[in-house]
Scaffold this active site. Structure first.
Site, mmCIF file in Angstrom:
data_model
loop_
_atom_site.group_PDB
_atom_site.id
_atom_site.type_symbol
_atom_site.label_atom_id
_atom_site.label_comp_id
_atom_site.label_asym_id
_atom_site.label_seq_id
_atom_site.Cartn_x
_atom_site.Cartn_y
_atom_site.Cartn_z
ATOM 1 N N TYR A 1 7.605 2.111 -7.462
ATOM 2 C CA TYR A 1 6.840 0.867 -7.517
ATOM 3 C C TYR A 1 6.431 0.530 -8.947
ATOM 4 O O TYR A 1 6.490 -0.630 -9.353
ATOM 5 C CB TYR A 1 5.622 0.943 -6.596
ATOM 6 C CG TYR A 1 5.991 1.132 -5.134
ATOM 7 C CD1 TYR A 1 7.120 0.529 -4.584
ATOM 8 C CD2 TYR A 1 5.220 1.916 -4.296
ATOM 9 C CE1 TYR A 1 7.462 0.708 -3.252
ATOM 10 C CE2 TYR A 1 5.549 2.093 -2.956
ATOM 11 C CZ TYR A 1 6.671 1.481 -2.440
ATOM 12 O OH TYR A 1 7.005 1.660 -1.119
ATOM 13 N N GLU B 1 0.856 -1.174 0.000
ATOM 14 C CA GLU B 1 0.000 0.000 0.000
ATOM 15 C C GLU B 1 0.896 1.230 0.000
ATOM 16 O O GLU B 1 1.959 1.231 0.614
ATOM 17 C CB GLU B 1 -0.910 0.057 1.242
ATOM 18 C CG GLU B 1 -2.006 -0.974 1.263
ATOM 19 C CD GLU B 1 -1.585 -2.253 1.961
ATOM 20 O OE1 GLU B 1 -0.538 -2.275 2.619
ATOM 21 O OE2 GLU B 1 -2.316 -3.257 1.839
#
Length: 148
Positions: free
Chosen positions: A117, A105
């Site tokens: 990411y 998250e």
């Protein structure tokens, strides 16, 4: 290129990790959160560059999934590709332990982490509303997945 080494995080690393976490995040994990992660048997790692502690990460493995709970690269070394190399190493370790997917998250406001990411193969799969504490309220979490 920097020489990287990865070592399991131990009790003796907690003061250093807690201090770096406080430098890197507006709402940091406490030293106790890291101690609890060690006590729970989570994979917790210290990244060293040329022999100097430079980053840390905590990964929880559940059945065929791995969940990145926290990661940090010391401020002066950010932007040099260490985060991606660390993530790739963590993903390979998770895969070796039988994980098929790697989850995390991230705050929508953390543009640098979102870029990292995405470069590391994570894709958005959902949102958790009001997941994170934030100044004046709560902030959503973007849930991301990387197939291993």
């Amino acid at each position: 290129m920097l020489a990287l080494a990865f070592a399991p995080m131990g009790e003796g690393d907690l003061d250093w990790v807690g201090a770096r976490e406080a430098e890197l995040h507006a709402h940091p994990w406490s030293r106790g959160n890291f101690a609890d992660s060690l006590a729970s048997g989570y994979d917790a790692w210290i990244l060293s560059c040329d022999g100097v502690p430079s980053g840390y990460a905590v990964v929880m493995n559940v059945l065929d999934e791995a969940h990145l709970l926290d990661i940090g690269i010391v401020g002066e070394l950010q932007g040099r590709g260490l985060g991606k190399r660390f993530l790739d190493w963590l993903a390979e370790g998770a895969k070796t332990r039988g994980a098929r997917d790697f989850y995390l998250e991230v705050r929508p406001s953390n543009a640098a982490a979102l870029r990292l990411y995405a470069r590391s193969g994570f894709v958005e799969i959902g949102r958790r509303r009001g997941y994170y504490p934030a100044a004046g309220g709560r902030e959503d979490a973007i849930v991301m997945r990387r197939a291993l």
